[in-house]
Scaffold this motif. Sequence first.
Motif, PDB file in Angstrom:
ATOM      1  N   GLN A  51      -9.897   9.293  -0.045  1.00 36.01           N
ATOM      2  CA  GLN A  51      -8.929  10.234  -0.620  1.00 36.01           C
ATOM      3  C   GLN A  51      -8.889  11.551   0.140  1.00 36.01           C
ATOM      4  OE1 GLN A  51      -9.942  10.519  -4.775  1.00 36.01           O
ATOM      5  NE2 GLN A  51      -8.639   8.788  -5.265  1.00 36.01           N
ATOM      6  N   GLU A  73      -4.393   5.951   4.144  1.00 37.85           N
ATOM      7  CA  GLU A  73      -3.343   5.331   4.957  1.00 37.85           C
ATOM      8  C   GLU A  73      -2.055   6.161   4.969  1.00 37.85           C
ATOM      9  OE1 GLU A  73      -1.232   1.776   2.603  1.00 37.85           O
ATOM     10  OE2 GLU A  73      -3.292   1.309   3.132  1.00 37.85           O
ATOM     11  N   GLN A  74      -1.798   6.880   3.884  1.00 41.20           N
ATOM     12  CA  GLN A  74      -0.625   7.748   3.858  1.00 41.20           C
ATOM     13  C   GLN A  74      -0.755   8.865   4.898  1.00 41.20           C
ATOM     14  OE1 GLN A  74       2.312   7.535   1.732  1.00 41.20           O
ATOM     15  NE2 GLN A  74       2.863   8.829   3.465  1.00 41.20           N
ATOM     16  N   SER A  86      -2.930   4.345  -5.557  1.00 39.01           N
ATOM     17  CA  SER A  86      -3.202   5.242  -4.419  1.00 39.01           C
ATOM     18  C   SER A  86      -4.663   5.687  -4.405  1.00 39.01           C
ATOM     19  CB  SER A  86      -2.307   6.488  -4.457  1.00 39.01           C
ATOM     20  OG  SER A  86      -0.986   6.121  -4.306  1.00 39.01           O
ATOM     21  N   ASN A  87      -5.529   4.775  -4.795  1.00 36.79           N
ATOM     22  CA  ASN A  87      -6.979   5.009  -4.802  1.00 36.79           C
ATOM     23  C   ASN A  87      -7.416   6.090  -5.788  1.00 36.79           C
ATOM     24  OD1 ASN A  87      -7.902   3.148  -2.716  1.00 36.79           O
ATOM     25  ND2 ASN A  87      -6.635   4.412  -1.387  1.00 36.79           N
ATOM     26  N   SER A 147      -3.713   8.984  -0.215  1.00 32.28           N
ATOM     27  CA  SER A 147      -4.599   7.944   0.306  1.00 32.28           C
ATOM     28  C   SER A 147      -4.728   8.118   1.812  1.00 32.28           C
ATOM     29  CB  SER A 147      -4.031   6.558  -0.014  1.00 32.28           C
ATOM     30  OG  SER A 147      -2.832   6.375   0.702  1.00 32.28           O
ATOM     31  N   TRP A 153      -2.831   8.892   7.496  1.00 25.57           N
ATOM     32  CA  TRP A 153      -2.866   8.308   8.849  1.00 25.57           C
ATOM     33  C   TRP A 153      -1.433   8.123   9.355  1.00 25.57           C
ATOM     34  CZ3 TRP A 153      -6.868   3.672   8.457  1.00 25.57           C
ATOM     35  CH2 TRP A 153      -8.127   4.195   8.134  1.00 25.57           C
ATOM     36  N   ARG A 177      -5.710   0.097  -5.171  1.00 30.81           N
ATOM     37  CA  ARG A 177      -4.822   0.499  -4.076  1.00 30.81           C
ATOM     38  C   ARG A 177      -3.426   0.842  -4.583  1.00 30.81           C
ATOM     39  NH1 ARG A 177      -3.833  -3.115  -0.420  1.00 30.81           N
ATOM     40  NH2 ARG A 177      -3.160  -1.550   1.041  1.00 30.81           N
ATOM     41  N   ARG A 189      -6.965  -2.420   5.768  1.00 34.95           N
ATOM     42  CA  ARG A 189      -6.647  -3.285   4.623  1.00 34.95           C
ATOM     43  C   ARG A 189      -7.356  -4.641   4.760  1.00 34.95           C
ATOM     44  NH1 ARG A 189      -0.057  -2.421   4.019  1.00 34.95           N
ATOM     45  NH2 ARG A 189      -0.115  -0.227   3.402  1.00 34.95           N
ATOM     46  N   ILE A 195      -4.172   0.943   9.910  1.00 35.75           N
ATOM     47  CA  ILE A 195      -3.966   0.754   8.465  1.00 35.75           C
ATOM     48  C   ILE A 195      -4.141  -0.727   8.096  1.00 35.75           C
ATOM     49  CG2 ILE A 195      -2.228   0.860   6.620  1.00 35.75           C
ATOM     50  CD1 ILE A 195      -1.130   3.413   8.024  1.00 35.75           C
ATOM     51  N   GLY A 206       0.849  -1.191   0.000  1.00 33.91           N
ATOM     52  CA  GLY A 206       0.000   0.000   0.000  1.00 33.91           C
ATOM     53  C   GLY A 206       0.877   1.230   0.000  1.00 33.91           C
ATOM     54  N   ASP A 207       0.265   2.374   0.181  1.00 36.35           N
ATOM     55  CA  ASP A 207       1.049   3.619   0.168  1.00 36.35           C
ATOM     56  C   ASP A 207       2.018   3.691   1.343  1.00 36.35           C
ATOM     57  OD1 ASP A 207      -0.009   4.443  -2.130  1.00 36.35           O
ATOM     58  OD2 ASP A 207      -1.416   5.886  -1.291  1.00 36.35           O
ATOM     59  N   VAL A 208       1.648   3.041   2.441  1.00 37.83           N
ATOM     60  CA  VAL A 208       2.567   2.987   3.588  1.00 37.83           C
ATOM     61  C   VAL A 208       3.272   1.641   3.568  1.00 37.83           C
ATOM     62  CG1 VAL A 208       2.707   2.981   6.108  1.00 37.83           C
ATOM     63  CG2 VAL A 208       1.130   4.529   4.950  1.00 37.83           C
TER      64      VAL A 208
END
Lengths: 336, 373
Positions: free
Chosen positions: B247, B284-285, A305-306, B282, B287, A302, A58, A54, A28-30
């Motif tokens: 988003q 999660e980024q 990045s959505n 996103s 967060w 995902r 997911r 997170i 994912g992005d993280v």
Amino acid sequence: MKVRSDIPLIGLLILGIIILFWMNLLFGDVRMNTEDVFNLLTGGTAENSAWSYIVESRLYRSLVAVLAGGALGISGLILQVFFRNPLAGPGVLGITSGASLGVAVVILGGLTMGSVLGNVGIILAGIIGAVVVLFLLLFISKYIRNSVTLLVSGLMFGYFTAALINVLFLWANETDTREYVVWGLGSFEGLSSTELAIFSSLIIVLSFFCFLLVKPLNALVAGTAYAASLGINVKSTRLLIILITGILAAIVTVYCGPVGFIGIAVPQLIRVLVKSKNHAVILPAVFIAGSFLALGADFIVRMSSNTLPLNTVTAIVGAPIIVWVIIKMNRINVSF
Amino acid sequence: MRLLVRFSIFSLILVLCACVQHTNSTENDISNQADLEKVAVQYAEGFDILYEEGVIKIVTQSFGKNAFFKDSIYVRLDSTVKLDPVCKTIEQETIRFACQSSTHLAFLAELNHLEEVVGLCGLEYVNNPEISEVLKKNLVVELCMTDQVQLENLYQSNPDLFLIYPFGSAESNNYNDKGIQTLLISEYLEKSQLARLEWIKLFGVLTGRTMEANDYFEEVETAYLALKTAATKTEKTFIMNLPFQDQWFMPSSKSVGVELIEDAGLQYFYQDELGTENKTHSSEQVWNDGVEADYWVIIARRSADYSLEDLINEEPVYKEFLSVKKHQVIFCNTNQVDYFSKGAIEPHVILKDLCYATGQIDSHEPQYFFLLE
């Protein structure tokens, strides 16, 4: 014998789901390493306190994708058998549009999915919208023998409900309109633990009921007269099919938006790939394939990045499958 | 044939360049008056004011990497000055306006020219009660039933000038062809709050209130720069906004909004993201980053009694945010205050709110931004 020959395909799909599920948790992005993800899944901690949320997000998202994809797949399969039309599906027949209209009435009326009243209202309105469209189609099917004409009627229902939604837009405020538009793009994301519990319970129970329909479905492939001769109560089966498929499609539509193509593409693909004609094999295979496709589509979403809407991805993946299957079916003359 | 084409083009250029037909009878005190009330553009890049004999030419244009557009209109100060019919012309002080944005209203309201507004896009979204009351009293026409301008409504409002956005600027030709004069207004493209505010000078020229516009600008500029100079630069970081679905539309580091908060001494968490447009992140980024950012500046539409607890209820992960833990969430409720309209002409008030929220000044009554409790 034919059942055995399909086991490798089903096994492969299950393996694919496991791999995609794990990839959805891991990537994912993280960036998190496998150890962190495993730690968090087993109740441990990580260096960043947000990571547990997170990973939870997911996980929920992946579970929703598995259940929604499976539900849409079997809903499409049953409708294709019932209407004896390989192009039938929740989207094409206007069921999704009916559910969307129900959702639009509630959201554009000012209630949101965050509130209890909004949640219950949206679910009920979605189900009512979907089932009403199905009953209307059933009514029309009494007068229309041609399955293509019936599909066109379904498409017209879709246009009609879309027009009604446009009218509702005129009275809605900016926030509600935006919420509805974003919902309309489709997403497996954003369900709370309570919503996930409701969603998964409903899908699992309804899917179980679908598996009870295996015998009638096998008979209905040869037509209602043949099914009746086998002692199947066609009238009650028809009612059961309408309610189950309508509610299944409506539940997915309410929580994930009108997700297109899975309901129509997956059953066709499985019919081509699976050798058995027994719905005891086809039904689970379709559920698993639907889950696989939905998980794959969500993984692509995902990875972008959505930024890519879910419906765009399902259309890109689903539309070629439908075209390919139609060509293949014409060549081998598959019938229902 | 080629010669004829060249001659035609040359003639057309000549006509366009020579819109003003000077007369010899303009030797009066108009030029003296204009000297007193002249506008000098210091910050803004999107417009210019050119003084000619008996007329003022307003030019609005794109700059930087923005899509190309250019527009102009002549404000006639002397009725004896003859202008070419192909030029857009208005008589100062007698203009009835139609506006595509409520931000235009703020400029006009500040110059006491709200009474001259006859049409507006988004009447129902005007949340300043005083302005809304005036608009209702004057039976201002709603121009946009959807996101499109309704031509019949525009005709009904019968404006002398329709102030429009430059995006979809091809539309402006359509309006002009139909006899409705337009002027492209692009104050939102400016690179700083003061540049954005400086557009009040353009509105001053349009309404014949140049002095008032200049005075207001100078007053705000002085207050703003004093606050900016006094603010201590810190290492403390901030993130912005709330997500929509999965988003977050986060402004880039060179956006006007970010610059305003940085003027209060904070540092933007996403400093490396250059540009002025919003960028998508996103959930999660954000967060992940929210755990580290000291402040969280939110501009959103919520209920009047919206609290920190309500924010956490929207997404449980927020309780892990450093800003939430330290009660350093700076909130602007657009349901309560006219941030998008009046806020554009009161950057000094917003900056003071931010300085107060970040502990830079001791006493102040917040108007737009306050710490969420």
